[in-house]
Structure formats: C-alpha cells, structure tokens
Design a protein around this motif. Sequence first.
Motif, PDB file in Angstrom:
ATOM      1  N   HIS A  56       3.183  -4.150   3.579  1.00  0.00           N
ATOM      2  CA  HIS A  56       3.142  -5.083   2.555  1.00  0.00           C
ATOM      3  C   HIS A  56       2.684  -6.306   2.873  1.00  0.00           C
ATOM      4  N   ASN A  59      -2.264   5.996  -0.697  1.00  0.00           N
ATOM      5  CA  ASN A  59      -3.040   4.727  -0.124  1.00  0.00           C
ATOM      6  C   ASN A  59      -3.554   4.039  -1.133  1.00  0.00           C
ATOM      7  N   THR A  60      -2.889   3.821  -2.232  1.00  0.00           N
ATOM      8  CA  THR A  60      -3.110   2.943  -3.298  1.00  0.00           C
ATOM      9  C   THR A  60      -2.634   1.511  -2.983  1.00  0.00           C
ATOM     10  N   VAL A  61      -3.472   0.448  -3.332  1.00  0.00           N
ATOM     11  CA  VAL A  61      -2.909  -1.024  -3.344  1.00  0.00           C
ATOM     12  C   VAL A  61      -2.298  -1.187  -4.589  1.00  0.00           C
ATOM     13  N   ILE A  79       0.934  -1.136   0.288  1.00  0.00           N
ATOM     14  CA  ILE A  79      -0.054  -0.195   0.028  1.00  0.00           C
ATOM     15  C   ILE A  79       1.017   1.241  -0.187  1.00  0.00           C
TER      16      ILE A  79
END
Length: 108
Positions: free
Chosen positions: A47, A26-28, A21
């Motif tokens: 992770h 805050n992107t996966v 992340i």
Amino acid sequence: MQPATSEVLIVLQGSICAGFISSSANTVYLKNLNKGDSMIFPQGILHFQWNAGKGPVLAIVSFRSPGPGLHILDFALFANNLPSELVEATTFLDAQVKKLKRVLGGTG
C-alpha cells in the motif's frame, strides 16, 4: 507493507491519495482522502499514500497489532545480497537492477 497486521489511516487535515494493490488480481485501489476520510489497508498488502494537496497533511495511523512489522519493497528487492540475475529474471528490470542495488546499498 505490514506483514503482521492491518492498518487504518484517518485524515485530520489536508488531502492524501492512498491506495493498495490486491494480491489476488493485482488490481490497484486508489482514492483521494480528505479531512474525515479513512482507509483500511489489509494485512500484508502493498500500500501507499502521499500528500495530494498543496498544503500540509495531518493523519492518524493505527495498527491492529503492537508489532506490525515493516516491509519496504525497494529495500526488500535491492538492498540485499540476492544475486542481481535472479532479481532481473523475476522483475523484468534487467539493466536497472545493478544501479538500484548500488543506490540502496545492496550487493550481488
């Protein structure tokens, strides 16, 4: 999460779903890794990886530093004496905080 170094994961057998992340958006970032695939986890980034197949998995993990450190999110939030009200206010978990603290041995 390793606060002091980056990590590389190389799959030798099986299939691993791995990701992290990003701290900025805050992107996966998520990818299924198979034999021969690798992923680098940047220093200090949350992770994860798990067995995505039906059989056993064999992988090599290497760190850039001999002292990578380890920070496990569940224990960092709930296995401590941080007041439950503060954890509730910052995580929006409300009623679950005290239950998680009991399960993981935290107080407060």
